[in-house]
Design an enzyme around this catalytic site. Structure first.
Site, mmCIF file in Angstrom:
data_model
loop_
_atom_site.group_PDB
_atom_site.id
_atom_site.type_symbol
_atom_site.label_atom_id
_atom_site.label_comp_id
_atom_site.label_asym_id
_atom_site.label_seq_id
_atom_site.Cartn_x
_atom_site.Cartn_y
_atom_site.Cartn_z
ATOM 1 N N GLU A 82 -1.244 -8.566 -0.819
ATOM 2 C CA GLU A 82 -0.240 -8.323 0.230
ATOM 3 C C GLU A 82 0.940 -9.293 0.138
ATOM 4 O OE1 GLU A 82 -2.835 -8.516 3.629
ATOM 5 O OE2 GLU A 82 -3.021 -6.329 3.717
ATOM 6 N N ASP A 131 -0.640 3.148 1.106
ATOM 7 C CA ASP A 131 -0.478 2.467 2.400
ATOM 8 C C ASP A 131 0.554 1.347 2.297
ATOM 9 O OD1 ASP A 131 -2.269 1.226 0.653
ATOM 10 O OD2 ASP A 131 -3.482 0.350 2.250
ATOM 11 N N TYR A 137 2.568 17.768 -12.759
ATOM 12 C CA TYR A 137 3.876 17.153 -12.514
ATOM 13 C C TYR A 137 4.706 17.061 -13.789
ATOM 14 C CZ TYR A 137 1.816 15.720 -8.057
ATOM 15 O OH TYR A 137 1.225 15.705 -6.832
ATOM 16 N N HIS A 171 -7.495 4.343 0.489
ATOM 17 C CA HIS A 171 -6.147 4.136 -0.050
ATOM 18 C C HIS A 171 -6.283 3.367 -1.369
ATOM 19 C CE1 HIS A 171 -2.949 5.815 2.299
ATOM 20 N NE2 HIS A 171 -3.552 5.479 3.419
#
Ligand SMILES: [Zn+2]
Length: 401
Positions: A381, A109, A304, A104
């Site tokens: 985090e 995630d 994209y 990841h």
């Protein structure tokens, strides 16, 4: 800071353990592409405790959750992508990837974990919602057009009586200080199309080029002609990048090869420039080859579109982030990024915005920290509650009537 914003951030922080736990579970078991069975199972399990109606994709592992507010109203979409990248993780984290060669490395995630955190906060606040929140959990952002698959399967009309009328997405990045929100109106990220040109000559002996048709100098001339095309034909205020990243021809010194291959990318910030430069690359390639009595075959591999933020929604993100996190944690990006993002497909259909959540570990410098897609990238985090609260607050504001 308004009391409700403070309370929302506090609630996101109080729930941080669950957010981090889901993030680490996903991080250990990364999957690439459109079919992510383990990831999908973890997402479904996380939604199972919530009053959210869940459907899964027919052609991919996508998940769509619908949370109905206490009163009727419009439908607002929040997106989190969930796919990983084919790169071997070298971070040494104790929750590092257990899957060889998959990581990841773009932080998707964290996006899923933040989205589920927001779903929990919003489920507790259904009384404040007039309308529906759609949670778009998409696979295949990394080049697989996952969002387009979901749109093709009816994402915008998932609540038939109230089609999606606004959308918001977050993306983590180590390019910014942890816990900051960075956004801009208009072009936010570039379009990215690949192309190939194959120059067809005629092989022969290297000592007698006049008896052959050597595609090597023609390929070299095309590379330079493309750079002249960009600088002379493209308005600097509506820019384009053309890069030839791969150039292949021949086998050894004394053979003139029959063909030469050029493989490149085009990045632009407007649909008009995109179409114009695609046509120009084809024209330059074909005509330089023709000047030397050869042909060039152009193939476009569609990537994209430009990610275009609605100016009003982007301003609202900036104001909301200021209220939630403090003014020093909310900034307007002076320029777009030339990377690409498939949330662009959603923003082609629905006004909305995508923002970057800074997640550079505090001990590192955002200028030099390993970036997204690196085998060494780590995301802080402690930034996650800010993202959870911002997702939730964008929906609460949209459906606050
Ligand atoms: Zn990404």
């Amino acid at each position: 800071m308004p009391a409700d914003a403070t309370a929302l951030l506090a609630a996101a922080r109080a729930d941080a353990d669950r957010t981090v736990d889901l993030r680490r579970r996903l991080h250990r078991r990364p999957e690439v592409g459109l079919h992510l069975p383990e990831t999908q199972a973890a997402v479904l399990e996380a939604f199972a405790d919530l009053p959210v109606e869940v459907t899964t994709g027919r052609s991919t592992s996508s998940v769509v959750g619908v949370l109905r507010g206490a009163r009727p109203g419009p439908t607002y979409l929040l997106r989190g992508d969930m796919d990983a990248l084919p790169v071997q993780e070298d971070t040494g984290l104790d929750f590092a990837s257990e899957v060889p060669g998959v990581m990841h490395a773009c932080g998707h995630d964290t996006h899923v974990a933040m989205l589920l955190g927001a779903a929990r906060l919003l489920a507790e606040r259904r009384d404040a919602l007039a309308g529906q929140v759609v949670f778009m959990v998409q696979p295949g952002e990394e080049g697989f057009h996952g969002a387009r698959h979901m749109l093709d399967e009816g994402l915008v009309d998932v609540v038939p009586e109230a089609p999606v009328s606004g959308a918001f997405a977050l993306h983590v990045s180590t390019m910014w200080r942890s816990g900051t929100v960075n956004v801009r109106g208009g072009a936010m990220m570039a379009s990215a199309d690949q192309w190939t040109l194959v120059v067809h000559g005629r092989g022969g002996h290297a000592s007698t080029p006049h008896l052959a048709a050597d595609p090597v100098p023609v390929a070299a001339e095309i590379v330079l002609a493309l750079q002249s095309m960009v600088t002379r034909r493209v308005d600097v205020f509506d820019p384009a990048v053309v890069t030839v990243g791969r150039l292949e021809a021949g086998t050894t010194d004394n053979i003139i090869p029959a063909t030469a291959l050029l493989h490149g990318t085009i990045r632009t910030l407007s649909p008009e420039r995109r179409a114009d430069v695609l046509a120009a690359v084809q024209r330059v390639g074909e005509h330089v080859a023709r000047a030397h009595d050869m042909t060039a075959e152009f193939v476009r591999i569609e990537g994209y579109p430009v990610t275009v933020n609605d100016a009003g929604v982007a301003a609202q993100v900036t104001a909301t982030a200021s209220a939630l996190l403090g003014e020093d944690r909310s900034s307007v990006m002076p320029v777009p990024l030339m990377g690409a993002e498939d949330f662009s497909y959603v923003l082609e259909q629905v006004p909305g915005a995508m923002a970057f959540l800074g997640a550079c570990p505090p001990e590192l410098d955002p200028e030099t920290a390993p970036g997204n897609h690196s085998n060494l990238v780590r995301f802080d985090e402690d930034a996650l509650p800010a993202g959870v609260a911002l997702y939730a607050q964008m929906a609460l504001q949209a459906l606050g009537g």
